[in-house]
Structures are given as C-alpha cells and as structure tokens.
Design a protein around this motif. Structure first.
Motif, PDB file in Angstrom:
ATOM      1  N   LYS A 159       0.806  -1.208   0.000  1.00  0.00           N
ATOM      2  CA  LYS A 159       0.000   0.000   0.000  1.00  0.00           C
ATOM      3  C   LYS A 159       0.848   1.270   0.000  1.00  0.00           C
ATOM      4  CE  LYS A 159      -3.965  -2.207   2.214  1.00  0.00           C
ATOM      5  NZ  LYS A 159      -4.797  -2.312   3.446  1.00  0.00           N
ATOM      6  N   ILE A 160       2.134   1.124   0.309  1.00  0.00           N
ATOM      7  CA  ILE A 160       3.030   2.283   0.295  1.00  0.00           C
ATOM      8  C   ILE A 160       3.455   2.630  -1.127  1.00  0.00           C
ATOM      9  CG2 ILE A 160       5.286   3.144   1.023  1.00  0.00           C
ATOM     10  CD1 ILE A 160       5.010   1.389   3.525  1.00  0.00           C
ATOM     11  N   PHE A 161       3.763   1.589  -1.916  1.00  0.00           N
ATOM     12  CA  PHE A 161       4.275   1.790  -3.272  1.00  0.00           C
ATOM     13  C   PHE A 161       3.134   1.523  -4.244  1.00  0.00           C
ATOM     14  CE2 PHE A 161       7.741   0.205  -0.587  1.00  0.00           C
ATOM     15  CZ  PHE A 161       8.611   1.280  -0.671  1.00  0.00           C
ATOM     16  N   THR A 162       2.544   2.585  -4.789  1.00  0.00           N
ATOM     17  CA  THR A 162       1.270   2.462  -5.493  1.00  0.00           C
ATOM     18  C   THR A 162       1.360   2.654  -7.003  1.00  0.00           C
ATOM     19  OG1 THR A 162       0.814   4.796  -5.050  1.00  0.00           O
ATOM     20  CG2 THR A 162      -0.025   3.189  -3.467  1.00  0.00           C
TER      21      THR A 162
ATOM     22  N   HIS B 261       1.460   2.249 -11.022  1.00  0.00           N
ATOM     23  CA  HIS B 261       0.783   1.331 -11.945  1.00  0.00           C
ATOM     24  C   HIS B 261      -0.288   0.504 -11.230  1.00  0.00           C
ATOM     25  CE1 HIS B 261       4.098   2.104 -14.847  1.00  0.00           C
ATOM     26  NE2 HIS B 261       3.149   1.845 -15.723  1.00  0.00           N
ATOM     27  N   GLY B 262      -1.197   1.202 -10.580  1.00  0.00           N
ATOM     28  CA  GLY B 262      -2.297   0.529  -9.928  1.00  0.00           C
ATOM     29  C   GLY B 262      -1.880  -0.385  -8.794  1.00  0.00           C
ATOM     30  N   GLY B 263      -0.781  -0.034  -8.145  1.00  0.00           N
ATOM     31  CA  GLY B 263      -0.306  -0.826  -7.022  1.00  0.00           C
ATOM     32  C   GLY B 263       0.557  -2.002  -7.391  1.00  0.00           C
ATOM     33  N   SER B 264       0.890  -2.122  -8.675  1.00  0.00           N
ATOM     34  CA  SER B 264       1.579  -3.335  -9.126  1.00  0.00           C
ATOM     35  C   SER B 264       3.094  -3.221  -9.176  1.00  0.00           C
ATOM     36  CB  SER B 264       1.075  -3.716 -10.523  1.00  0.00           C
ATOM     37  OG  SER B 264       1.460  -2.735 -11.474  1.00  0.00           O
ATOM     38  N   ASP B 265       3.638  -2.017  -9.088  1.00  0.00           N
ATOM     39  CA  ASP B 265       5.090  -1.871  -9.235  1.00  0.00           C
ATOM     40  C   ASP B 265       5.864  -2.497  -8.082  1.00  0.00           C
ATOM     41  OD1 ASP B 265       5.259  -0.675 -11.693  1.00  0.00           O
ATOM     42  OD2 ASP B 265       5.299   1.373 -10.946  1.00  0.00           O
ATOM     43  N   PHE B 266       5.277  -2.557  -6.914  1.00  0.00           N
ATOM     44  CA  PHE B 266       5.978  -3.073  -5.748  1.00  0.00           C
ATOM     45  C   PHE B 266       6.325  -4.556  -5.875  1.00  0.00           C
ATOM     46  CE2 PHE B 266       5.165  -5.398  -1.687  1.00  0.00           C
ATOM     47  CZ  PHE B 266       6.364  -5.100  -1.052  1.00  0.00           C
ATOM     48  N   TYR B 267       5.376  -5.354  -6.319  1.00  0.00           N
ATOM     49  CA  TYR B 267       5.530  -6.794  -6.222  1.00  0.00           C
ATOM     50  C   TYR B 267       6.655  -7.402  -7.058  1.00  0.00           C
ATOM     51  CZ  TYR B 267       1.412  -7.344  -3.270  1.00  0.00           C
ATOM     52  OH  TYR B 267       0.517  -7.297  -2.223  1.00  0.00           O
ATOM     53  N   PRO B 268       6.872  -7.009  -8.312  1.00  0.00           N
ATOM     54  CA  PRO B 268       7.981  -7.639  -9.045  1.00  0.00           C
ATOM     55  C   PRO B 268       9.323  -7.480  -8.345  1.00  0.00           C
ATOM     56  CG  PRO B 268       6.568  -6.451 -10.558  1.00  0.00           C
ATOM     57  CD  PRO B 268       6.107  -6.087  -9.176  1.00  0.00           C
ATOM     58  N   THR B 269       9.586  -6.275  -7.815  1.00  0.00           N
ATOM     59  CA  THR B 269      10.844  -6.040  -7.108  1.00  0.00           C
ATOM     60  C   THR B 269      10.872  -6.780  -5.779  1.00  0.00           C
ATOM     61  OG1 THR B 269      10.987  -3.849  -8.138  1.00  0.00           O
ATOM     62  CG2 THR B 269      12.385  -4.253  -6.233  1.00  0.00           C
ATOM     63  N   HIS B 270       9.772  -6.740  -5.059  1.00  0.00           N
ATOM     64  CA  HIS B 270       9.698  -7.412  -3.754  1.00  0.00           C
ATOM     65  C   HIS B 270       9.871  -8.928  -3.897  1.00  0.00           C
ATOM     66  CE1 HIS B 270       8.467  -8.426   0.293  1.00  0.00           C
ATOM     67  NE2 HIS B 270       7.456  -9.149  -0.175  1.00  0.00           N
ATOM     68  N   PHE B 271       9.171  -9.534  -4.834  1.00  0.00           N
ATOM     69  CA  PHE B 271       9.264 -10.987  -5.008  1.00  0.00           C
ATOM     70  C   PHE B 271      10.644 -11.401  -5.530  1.00  0.00           C
ATOM     71  CE2 PHE B 271       4.418 -11.000  -5.601  1.00  0.00           C
ATOM     72  CZ  PHE B 271       4.218 -11.274  -4.261  1.00  0.00           C
ATOM     73  N   PHE B 272      11.250 -10.549  -6.339  1.00  0.00           N
ATOM     74  CA  PHE B 272      12.624 -10.782  -6.809  1.00  0.00           C
ATOM     75  C   PHE B 272      13.580 -10.861  -5.628  1.00  0.00           C
ATOM     76  CE2 PHE B 272      16.518  -8.400  -8.410  1.00  0.00           C
ATOM     77  CZ  PHE B 272      17.095  -9.493  -9.050  1.00  0.00           C
ATOM     78  N   ILE B 273      13.505  -9.876  -4.746  1.00  0.00           N
ATOM     79  CA  ILE B 273      14.353  -9.861  -3.554  1.00  0.00           C
ATOM     80  C   ILE B 273      14.063 -11.080  -2.681  1.00  0.00           C
ATOM     81  CG2 ILE B 273      14.833  -8.606  -1.399  1.00  0.00           C
ATOM     82  CD1 ILE B 273      14.162  -6.014  -3.027  1.00  0.00           C
ATOM     83  N   ASP B 274      12.785 -11.375  -2.485  1.00  0.00           N
ATOM     84  CA  ASP B 274      12.393 -12.481  -1.620  1.00  0.00           C
ATOM     85  C   ASP B 274      12.860 -13.823  -2.185  1.00  0.00           C
ATOM     86  OD1 ASP B 274      10.879 -13.185   0.827  1.00  0.00           O
ATOM     87  OD2 ASP B 274       9.596 -14.284  -0.568  1.00  0.00           O
ATOM     88  N   LYS B 275      12.810 -13.966  -3.502  1.00  0.00           N
ATOM     89  CA  LYS B 275      13.253 -15.227  -4.108  1.00  0.00           C
ATOM     90  C   LYS B 275      14.758 -15.409  -3.934  1.00  0.00           C
ATOM     91  CE  LYS B 275      12.851 -18.097  -8.239  1.00  0.00           C
ATOM     92  NZ  LYS B 275      12.256 -18.220  -9.598  1.00  0.00           N
ATOM     93  N   ILE B 276      15.530 -14.363  -4.123  1.00  0.00           N
ATOM     94  CA  ILE B 276      16.977 -14.448  -3.918  1.00  0.00           C
ATOM     95  C   ILE B 276      17.287 -14.888  -2.490  1.00  0.00           C
ATOM     96  CG2 ILE B 276      19.120 -13.117  -3.812  1.00  0.00           C
ATOM     97  CD1 ILE B 276      17.944 -11.328  -6.034  1.00  0.00           C
ATOM     98  N   LEU B 277      16.503 -14.376  -1.548  1.00  0.00           N
ATOM     99  CA  LEU B 277      16.730 -14.678  -0.134  1.00  0.00           C
ATOM    100  C   LEU B 277      16.091 -15.993   0.303  1.00  0.00           C
ATOM    101  CD1 LEU B 277      16.214 -11.093   1.334  1.00  0.00           C
ATOM    102  CD2 LEU B 277      18.374 -12.260   0.842  1.00  0.00           C
ATOM    103  N   GLY B 278      15.461 -16.703  -0.642  1.00  0.00           N
ATOM    104  CA  GLY B 278      14.893 -18.016  -0.332  1.00  0.00           C
ATOM    105  C   GLY B 278      13.494 -17.989   0.224  1.00  0.00           C
ATOM    106  N   GLY B 279      12.796 -16.863   0.126  1.00  0.00           N
ATOM    107  CA  GLY B 279      11.450 -16.749   0.667  1.00  0.00           C
ATOM    108  C   GLY B 279      10.428 -17.514  -0.153  1.00  0.00           C
TER     109      GLY B 279
END
Length: 419
Positions: free
Chosen positions: A301-304, A306-324
């Motif tokens: 909800k902080i990073f809004t 493109h309709g709230g969608s810009d946050f997730y690609p970067t977040h999931f990328f980071i999380d995948k690298i870290l094994g999340g």
C-alpha cells in the motif's frame, strides 16, 4: 546475510524500482546507470535527500563492474536480453522489465545463461500484480471457477500525444520500429499467471493503421492494434489485444471463463466480478468487490505505481533471492517470461503469413531450442541483418520524413506533448 546490494540500469522507468529499493528492508540501492545525464542529476538529488551513497554511471561497462548482488534492467524494452545475459554470466541476479527479448535467439541464450549461472531471473510484468488480476490468481488457484476454457486480456493505451516525450524525435528509437504484437505481455501475461497454463499455438492479427497526424502534422508509428489468439496447453483459447487504439482513458481488462464460473476485472475502478455456478446449471452467485493486497499488504500500500503493481515484481525478486516462499511462488521465472514474450514475436510472423497459426515452442525443453539459435528475425536493422522484417503490413516506417522527427524532437526539447 546483509541487505542485497542492487543496481538499476535505466533511471527513467527504473525510478519506480529505485523508490522501492530505497525503502525496502532487505535491499539497498548501490548504483544507477543511464546515458542521459539529467536523469543521473535527479538521482543525485534523491540520494542526497535520503542520505544514501549511490554510484552513478553513464556507461554500462562501468556499471557492471560495480560491487552488487543483483541488477534491475529498466533500459529500452527491446534491449533487456543482451544486458541481462552479460549480468547473469557475471554472477548477478537480474530483474528484467518488459519485454524479455527481441528475438528468439536471444530468448534461448537468456534461458541458458540463467540455467548455467544458477542466478535468479525475474520478469517484472507488473500488470500480473495489479490488485484485481492478482486476486484473480488467488481465486483461480483456490478452484473457485474451475478450469479455464476461454480468457481475454486487454491493454489499450494511445501514446500518440506523448510520442515526443517517449521517443525524443529519434528515428532509431525502438518505439519507432515497434510492430503491432511485440508489446504483448501486459495483456497476455496476467492470463498466463492467473491460470498457470502454457501457450502452445498463436495466430496474430493487426488492425489497419491509424495515420491521424494531429495539429503538428507529425506522423506517428504505433496507431494500430495487435491481437494474439492463443491456444493454451489444456485447449483453452485466449484473446490478447493491445496497442494505440482510440479510447480515453485507456483500458485494462482481464476475463477468465472456467468450467464452473468466470471472473472479470473492472476496466476503470479496480473492482473484480466473480460468478460461480452452484449445484444446478445456470444458477449461481455473482459478487463484485474491490480486492485488497493479500501478500505483504502494508508495504504494497506504500508503493502504489501502476495501480499498485510496481511493488511486487521487485519485492518478489528480492524475496526469491533470499529463499522466501512468496518469492519462489510469485516471482515470474525465465521460462514463463518466454511463454509470454515469444507469443508476440510469433504472432507477428503469423500476420505476415496470412494469420496462419504457429506453434509456440516450450523452451524449457532443451531439444526444442536448437531450431531458434540463429533466429534473429525482427524489425530492428541493427539486430536482424538479412532477417529484417517490415514494421507493418500496412505501413513503412522509413517513409516518415525527417522533418516529422525534427518536429517531434523540438517538442521533446520544449517538454511538450503533440496535439
């Protein structure tokens, strides 16, 4: 392990990723590269305001030498693959903006670079993560509408007025060589991630070109619509449409029809309609609501953008690298990126061959890759060589006079749009 050190290549589209990286608890922005110096000057102001140290580079060869774990590719949309291959081979994880490749040969090389490096490749098709389409994925995985039979994806965005600001009056800019079906993953991508199916066949279609020139008497490439009719691996059919058709505001819409119901996003209000059939035929329940983020909702909800969608690609990328687990599940890998992107490439060949269906290879299979290693066919003379394709069956980009580009360049320099 400390915070991931991430660099961004491309400071214009990359600004969204920069904003996320400077506020993410598990990553830090360490470098930005762009050939346009005023963007680097803006980045210097940002780093000063946030009191962070960010190295600034005008040249990718210098940028790639920087100490970083991962990089975001936010450069020109047709140039992600070559730089991504170099980064993967250098031992960096990469998050690639759209589109994944310009040619089938690049896609094969990109897949093999990801496999051989063992590093994370993530595709930043942010429309898959808009709140309503992302909720569709959750509902589909829950089995709420059964198995997909038919789906539609629509991304209509008329860029004619902003053409000076996105092409700079540069005849060689990739958008001025853009063919109708290339930019397909905003419309097709969410259907693939919602359903989890793979495309196996595609037929392409192109509308007649709209040569409306506007008051500045400038001819714009891109006034046509591209359509992909895609067959999925379970026999379902998808219509994907995108391009510069006349509609304001632009339209983003997704529909998925299943064996037990259907889902459709609202074109303008972020809502989702879901129909589920009950025990009796043609009797069920219809609901309409505005979904909320269901993964890391507070940060989303902080990073809004493109309709709230810009946050997730970067977040999931980071999380995948870290094994999340969220990153492993929701980050779009190189194979799914290929499924989305090469449909547009093959659809254009279908158009040029009378709309005939073309099989979509599964590039997960190594034995299907050899046929495409030398396949550089595209509309970019610098890449295609003797495999160069026309930009449209209806339109020759080389016929646009130099004075049109000069008018466009002057508008860009003055910070104005076309009218």
């Amino acid at each position: 392990m400390g915070k991931l050190k991430v660099g961004v290549f491309g400071a214009y589209r990359g600004r969204s990723m920069i904003n996320i990286l400077t506020g993410h608890p598990d990553a830090e922005l360490v470098a930005v590269c762009d050939k346009y110096v005023p963007l680097l000057d803006e980045m210097k102001k940002v780093s000063d305001e946030k009191n962070i140290r960010v190295a600034l580079y005008e040249n990718f060869d210098d940028f790639i030498q920087h100490d970083m774990d991962a990089a975001v590719l936010a450069n020109y949309a047709n140039e992600h693959a070559p730089f991504g291959i170099r980064l993967l081979k250098s031992g960096r994880h990469i998050l690639s903006e759209v589109l994944p490749c310009e040619t089938l040969s690049q896609m094969v090389e990109l897949i093999e670079a990801a496999e051989e490096s063992g590093k994370v490749y993530a595709y930043a098709e942010n429309y898959c993560y808009m709140t309503a389409p992302f909720e569709m994925r959750r509902r589909y995985e829950n089995g709420d509408i059964g198995e997909v039979q038919y789906a539609e994806g629509e991304y209509i965005h008329d860029c004619s007025s902003i053409w000076p600001q996105i092409t700079y009056g540069d005849r060689t800019h990739w958008r001025n060589r853009l063919y109708s079906t290339y930019y397909c993953t905003h419309s097709l991508g969410p259907v693939i991630t919602v359903t989890g199916r793979r495309p196996v066949q595609v037929s392409g279609f192109e509308t007649n070109n709209n040569a409306k020139r506007g008051s500045m008497n400038i001819n714009f490439r891109g006034g046509s619509g591209g359509i992909e009719m895609v067959t999925l691996d379970n026999g379902a059919v998808v219509k994907s449409i995108h391009g510069g058709l006349k509609r304001e505001p632009g339209s983003i819409n997704y529909q998925v029809y299943g064996t037990n119901g259907m889902m459709e996003t609202g074109r303008f209000d972020g809502s989702l309609s879901v129909y589920t059939e009950g025990e009796k035929l043609c009797r069920g329940e219809l609901s309409n609501y505005r979904p909320e983020p269901f993964v890391s909702p507070d940060m989303a909800k902080i990073f809004t953008g493109h309709g709230g969608s810009d946050f997730y690609p970067t977040h999931f990328f980071i999380d995948k690298i870290l094994g999340g687990e969220d990153g492993k599940k929701y980050s779009i890998d190189v194979y799914t990126a290929a499924d989305m992107g090469i449909c547009g490439i093959l659809a254009y060949r279908s158009i040029l061959n009378g709309n005939t269906p073309i099989n979509v290879p599964n590039l997960r299979n190594k034995n299907e890759r050899d046929a495409y290693r030398g396949d550089v066919a595209c509309t970019n003379p610098a890449v295609a060589g003797d495999q160069l394709l026309p930009v449209s069956p209806y339109f020759n980009a080389d016929d646009i006079p130099d004075e049109d580009y000069e008018k466009c360049r002057r508008l860009w320099a003055d910070g104005k749009n076309a009218e």
